[in-house]
Design an enzyme around this catalytic site. Structure first.
Site, PDB file in Angstrom:
ATOM      1  N   GLU A   1      -8.470  10.936   4.362  1.00  8.96           N
ATOM      2  CA  GLU A   1      -8.738  10.107   5.537  1.00  8.96           C
ATOM      3  C   GLU A   1      -9.174  11.031   6.666  1.00  8.96           C
ATOM      4  OE1 GLU A   1      -6.261   6.054   5.786  1.00  8.96           O
ATOM      5  OE2 GLU A   1      -4.965   7.796   5.922  1.00  8.96           O
TER       6      GLU A   1
ATOM      7  N   GLU B   1       0.882  -1.160   0.000  1.00  5.55           N
ATOM      8  CA  GLU B   1       0.000   0.000   0.000  1.00  5.55           C
ATOM      9  C   GLU B   1       0.924   1.215   0.000  1.00  5.55           C
ATOM     10  OE1 GLU B   1      -2.473   0.339   3.510  1.00  5.55           O
ATOM     11  OE2 GLU B   1      -3.572   2.056   2.693  1.00  5.55           O
TER      12      GLU B   1
END
Ligand SMILES: *[C@@H]1O[C@H](CO)[C@@H](O)[C@H](O)[C@H]1NC(C)=O
Ligand SMILES: *[C@@H]1O[C@H](CO)[C@@H](O)[C@H](O)[C@H]1NC(C)=O
Length: 244
Positions: free
Chosen positions: A224, A139
């Site tokens: 986020e 990731e």
């Protein structure tokens, strides 16, 4: 005649009007992208979020999200993002360039906010795969903004690395079966980001031991949210991969 012209116009505008999603895992088709709320860990949290598609085409998308989150400190509540439908399925060693452009800003609703603005890019050994699955090898995050002292996963392994015309602090650490490598802007917010993502990919291969045979499986760009409230606007975003 005049009246019917007006009626026609208002119909065109309502067809093209912005669409808002409010439910946890709602998504919307957005031209060459998919806009998703991805409120993936809101258990124990208090608040809400909604995301609106402003406009989209095959190349470019514009959207915003509103959120207010309290409780469940230190855990990410959501990652509202757009995911490219076509920029994927290419091995790192077979990428000629991966141009991206992202212009964003936070609006007036902004208080006690902890979170980020970041790309979330997934690599794996297979040509396709979903994020956070057994097929995920890496990731790769690129943080264009860090709010309220949020930190990437793992520990800092390098500072002031120059890539694609910006400087980055690097973080690395494991998450389940994949490795997370995060590039965090070392010089504050980058509100207007125009780079070739391949500069990051070649750095990962030459300096961080990532195999050139890894495939780019998913490229997402969003925000986020950990705590607080914000309105976050993506004025314009695009990404593509040009194979060799
Ligand atoms: C989205 O959130 C904002 C801010 O909390 C709120 O004012 C607005 O009514 C919400 N929209 C929808 C469609 O839920
Ligand atoms: C999800 O949120 C809960 C409650 O805040 C937290 O304990 C947990 O660590 C979070 N999970 C992840 C994977 O971050």
């Amino acid at each position: 005649m005049f009246f019917s012209a007006l009626v026609t116009l208002s119909c065109i505008f309502s067809v093209g009007a912005s669409q808002t999603i409010t439910i946890q895992n709602d998504c919307l088709p957005a031209g060459g992208y998919t806009l998703c709320q991805n409120l993936w860990n809101t258990s124990g949290a208090t608040g809400s979020q909604n995301s609106t598609l402003i406009s989209s085409s095959t190349q470019t998308v514009s959207w915003f999200t509103y959120y207010t989150w309290a409780d469940g400190p230190d855990s990410v509540k959501s990652y509202a993002n757009v995911e490219a439908i076509n920029a994927k399925g290419v091995q790192l060693s077979s990428i000629s360039s991966a141009p991206t452009s992202w212009s964003w800003n936070f609006g007036t609703q902004y208080s006690g906010t902890q979170g980020n603005v970041a790309y979330d890019i997934w690599f794996g050994q297979a040509s396709s795969g979903r994020p956070s699955t057994t097929g995920s090898s890496y990731e790769i995050m690129i943080w264009l903004s860090t709010l309220g002292g949020m930190q990437p996963i793992g520990s800092q392994i390098a500072t002031g690395v120059a890539i694609a015309g910006h400087t980055w602090n690097l973080w690395k650490g494991p998450n389940e079966n994949w490795e997370v490598i995060s590039f965090s802007s070392a010089a504050g917010d980058i509100n207007s980001f125009n780079v070739d993502l391949n500069a990051f990919f070649t750095y990962l291969v030459s300096e961080q031991g990532v195999a050139g045979t890894q495939y780019v499986q998913v490229i997402q760009a969003g925000t986020e949210a950990v705590l607080g409230s914000a309105s976050f606007f993506t004025n314009s975003y695009s990404v593509s991969i040009v194979p060799t």
